[in-house]
Design a protein around this motif. Structure first.
Motif, PDB file in Angstrom:
ATOM      1  N   GLN A 127       0.823  -1.364  -0.020  1.00  0.00           N
ATOM      2  CA  GLN A 127      -0.141   0.010   0.085  1.00  0.00           C
ATOM      3  C   GLN A 127       0.663   1.270  -0.057  1.00  0.00           C
ATOM      4  O   GLN A 127       0.612   2.378  -0.553  1.00  0.00           O
ATOM      5  N   VAL A 128       1.964   1.157   0.603  1.00  0.00           N
ATOM      6  CA  VAL A 128       2.934   2.376   0.828  1.00  0.00           C
ATOM      7  C   VAL A 128       3.650   2.500  -0.629  1.00  0.00           C
ATOM      8  O   VAL A 128       3.650   3.659  -1.085  1.00  0.00           O
ATOM      9  N   LEU A 129       4.069   1.425  -1.385  1.00  0.00           N
ATOM     10  CA  LEU A 129       4.709   1.531  -2.434  1.00  0.00           C
ATOM     11  C   LEU A 129       3.619   1.933  -3.609  1.00  0.00           C
ATOM     12  O   LEU A 129       3.983   3.024  -4.511  1.00  0.00           O
ATOM     13  N   GLU A 130       2.492   1.325  -3.495  1.00  0.00           N
ATOM     14  CA  GLU A 130       1.380   1.874  -4.578  1.00  0.00           C
ATOM     15  C   GLU A 130       0.923   3.378  -4.294  1.00  0.00           C
ATOM     16  O   GLU A 130       0.990   4.264  -5.563  1.00  0.00           O
ATOM     17  N   ALA A 131       0.959   3.658  -3.308  1.00  0.00           N
ATOM     18  CA  ALA A 131       0.875   5.186  -2.793  1.00  0.00           C
ATOM     19  C   ALA A 131       1.944   6.252  -3.528  1.00  0.00           C
ATOM     20  O   ALA A 131       1.454   7.003  -4.352  1.00  0.00           O
ATOM     21  N   ARG A 132       3.083   5.796  -3.474  1.00  0.00           N
ATOM     22  CA  ARG A 132       4.194   6.793  -4.081  1.00  0.00           C
ATOM     23  C   ARG A 132       4.051   6.436  -5.675  1.00  0.00           C
ATOM     24  O   ARG A 132       4.471   7.456  -6.290  1.00  0.00           O
ATOM     25  N   ALA A 133       3.731   5.396  -6.029  1.00  0.00           N
ATOM     26  CA  ALA A 133       3.562   5.148  -7.491  1.00  0.00           C
ATOM     27  C   ALA A 133       2.567   5.723  -8.211  1.00  0.00           C
ATOM     28  O   ALA A 133       2.606   6.317  -9.482  1.00  0.00           O
ATOM     29  N   LEU A 134       1.531   6.079  -7.489  1.00  0.00           N
ATOM     30  CA  LEU A 134       0.207   6.974  -7.900  1.00  0.00           C
ATOM     31  C   LEU A 134       0.640   8.401  -7.633  1.00  0.00           C
ATOM     32  O   LEU A 134      -0.273   9.062  -7.841  1.00  0.00           O
ATOM     33  N   GLY A 135       1.738   8.897  -7.200  1.00  0.00           N
ATOM     34  CA  GLY A 135       2.121  10.218  -6.921  1.00  0.00           C
ATOM     35  C   GLY A 135       1.800  10.795  -5.642  1.00  0.00           C
ATOM     36  O   GLY A 135       1.939  11.848  -5.182  1.00  0.00           O
ATOM     37  N   ALA A 136       1.590   9.871  -4.509  1.00  0.00           N
ATOM     38  CA  ALA A 136       0.920  10.339  -3.150  1.00  0.00           C
ATOM     39  C   ALA A 136       2.479  10.749  -2.665  1.00  0.00           C
ATOM     40  O   ALA A 136       3.519  10.095  -2.866  1.00  0.00           O
ATOM     41  N   ASP A 137       2.278  11.774  -1.839  1.00  0.00           N
ATOM     42  CA  ASP A 137       3.371  12.287  -0.945  1.00  0.00           C
ATOM     43  C   ASP A 137       3.334  12.066   0.328  1.00  0.00           C
ATOM     44  O   ASP A 137       4.447  12.014   0.953  1.00  0.00           O
ATOM     45  N   ALA A 138       2.393  11.507   0.891  1.00  0.00           N
ATOM     46  CA  ALA A 138       2.305  11.066   2.269  1.00  0.00           C
ATOM     47  C   ALA A 138       1.265  10.129   2.424  1.00  0.00           C
ATOM     48  O   ALA A 138       0.489   9.731   1.618  1.00  0.00           O
ATOM     49  N   LEU A 139       1.162   9.445   3.610  1.00  0.00           N
ATOM     50  CA  LEU A 139       0.125   8.550   3.881  1.00  0.00           C
ATOM     51  C   LEU A 139      -0.145   8.463   5.373  1.00  0.00           C
ATOM     52  O   LEU A 139       0.443   8.722   6.226  1.00  0.00           O
ATOM     53  N   LEU A 140      -1.277   7.940   5.494  1.00  0.00           N
ATOM     54  CA  LEU A 140      -2.080   7.698   6.773  1.00  0.00           C
ATOM     55  C   LEU A 140      -1.563   6.474   7.636  1.00  0.00           C
ATOM     56  O   LEU A 140      -1.779   5.277   6.878  1.00  0.00           O
ATOM     57  N   LEU A 141      -1.071   6.587   8.797  1.00  0.00           N
ATOM     58  CA  LEU A 141      -0.733   5.205   9.482  1.00  0.00           C
ATOM     59  C   LEU A 141      -1.307   5.213  10.928  1.00  0.00           C
ATOM     60  O   LEU A 141      -1.332   6.372  11.443  1.00  0.00           O
ATOM     61  N   ILE A 142      -2.191   4.439  11.137  1.00  0.00           N
ATOM     62  CA  ILE A 142      -3.275   4.430  12.301  1.00  0.00           C
ATOM     63  C   ILE A 142      -2.479   3.612  13.522  1.00  0.00           C
ATOM     64  O   ILE A 142      -2.560   2.116  13.258  1.00  0.00           O
ATOM     65  N   VAL A 143      -2.211   4.212  14.511  1.00  0.00           N
ATOM     66  CA  VAL A 143      -1.585   3.284  15.527  1.00  0.00           C
ATOM     67  C   VAL A 143      -2.446   2.301  16.123  1.00  0.00           C
ATOM     68  O   VAL A 143      -1.761   1.134  16.373  1.00  0.00           O
ATOM     69  N   ALA A 144      -3.647   2.582  16.158  1.00  0.00           N
ATOM     70  CA  ALA A 144      -4.754   1.532  16.594  1.00  0.00           C
ATOM     71  C   ALA A 144      -4.831   0.332  15.827  1.00  0.00           C
ATOM     72  O   ALA A 144      -5.169  -0.992  16.134  1.00  0.00           O
ATOM     73  N   ALA A 145      -4.063   0.338  14.374  1.00  0.00           N
ATOM     74  CA  ALA A 145      -4.589  -0.736  13.574  1.00  0.00           C
ATOM     75  C   ALA A 145      -3.081  -1.361  13.305  1.00  0.00           C
ATOM     76  O   ALA A 145      -3.050  -2.537  12.381  1.00  0.00           O
ATOM     77  N   LEU A 146      -2.170  -1.119  13.929  1.00  0.00           N
ATOM     78  CA  LEU A 146      -0.738  -1.488  13.857  1.00  0.00           C
ATOM     79  C   LEU A 146       0.064  -1.841  15.362  1.00  0.00           C
ATOM     80  O   LEU A 146      -0.002  -0.983  16.231  1.00  0.00           O
ATOM     81  N   ASP A 147       0.899  -2.745  15.311  1.00  0.00           N
ATOM     82  CA  ASP A 147       1.658  -3.019  16.658  1.00  0.00           C
ATOM     83  C   ASP A 147       2.860  -2.179  16.576  1.00  0.00           C
ATOM     84  O   ASP A 147       3.021  -1.400  15.178  1.00  0.00           O
TER      85      ASP A 147
END
Length: 262
Positions: A127-147
């Motif tokens: 999902q991170v790589l896909e975001a950059r490939a589509l031109g995104a500059d940043a992304l959301l990371l949700i602490v509650a969804a990740l250890d």
């Protein structure tokens, strides 16, 4: 559905979406596109500008409120948000819950000269790589969804790709986890993703835990310029606003109001 299952369901839906897209487009293809993508725009710098910054969000619907617009045109909306003085764009790419698509990232970035953030339930490097490939500059990371380990790994990977992250928290413990992972932009979600309850005072209460070298963003439940002024007075650097803008007949004017320009 029980309140504890809501976040897990949204994450599971994002994982299923990612599995489908991985089967259609392998990592090697995304890596080539990411390498050829324009350099990332600086979200941190955009949000550090004087005054209250607005991250303007685009999404066709929400799980709690249903459809937000009958005419979702990402390019036109991105241009309207930029005209109103938004500092950055938040683009929902979660399909089942929000009606978004990853391709909307490229559309929004081409339409406006602002940093574009991928808003989704990111739990996988794809999902991170896909975001950059589509031109995104940043992304959301949700602490509650990740250890903690996965949070640190995904944040590091985003940085390796030149991207920044808005790390979302909902309480003091999650705030400490975000800071420990190295988050430079911390977003306090006033809406509890476990049950969608709302507390607009939460970001102000957590302000003291986030030092001034980082950006603190108040997210969700901001329904007026008055709400934005209260957060600015509490020392919040930026607000992320979606539903209000999606329902507005004049989103550019609404952003100006949020920024205190009207």
């Amino acid at each position: 559905m029980s309140t504890a299952d809501i976040l897990r369901t949204l994450v599971a839906q994002a994982e299923a979406q990612t599995a489908r897209r991985r089967a259609e487009r392998p990592e090697a293809e995304l890596e080539a596109r990411a390498a050829a993508a324009p350099p990332p725009r600086d979200l941190f710098a955009a949000l550090r500008a004087p005054g209250l910054s607005v991250i303007a969000e685009m999404k066709p619907r929400s799980p709690s409120k249903g459809p937000l617009t009958d005419d979702y045109r990402p390019a036109e909306r991105a241009r309207a948000y930029a005209a109103g003085g938004a500092a950055a764009l938040s683009v929902l790419t979660h399909e089942e819950g929000f009606g978004g698509r990853p391709e909307h990232l490229a559309v929004a970035r081409s339409a406006a000269p602002l940093p574009v953030l991928r808003k989704d339930f990111v739990v996988d490097e794809y999902q991170v790589l896909e975001a950059r490939a589509l031109g995104a500059d940043a992304l959301l990371l949700i602490v509650a969804a990740l250890d903690p380990q996965r949070l640190a790994e995904l944040l590091k990977y985003a940085e390796e790709l030149g991207m920044q992250a808005l790390v979302e928290v909902h309480d003091a413990e999650e705030t400490e986890a975000a800071l420990a992972a190295g988050a430079a932009v911390v977003g306090v979600n006033h809406r509890d993703l476990r049950d969608f309850s709302l507390d607009r005072t939460l970001s102000a209460r957590l302000r003291g835990r986030v030092d001034g070298d980082r950006v603190l963003v108040g997210e969700s439940g901001i329904g007026s310029g008055e709400d934005a002024r209260a957060l600015e007075a509490a020392g919040i650097d930026a607000v992320l606003v979606g539903e209000l803008l999606m329902r507005s007949a004049d989103p550019a004017a609404t952003i100006e109001e949020l920024r205190g320009r009207r």
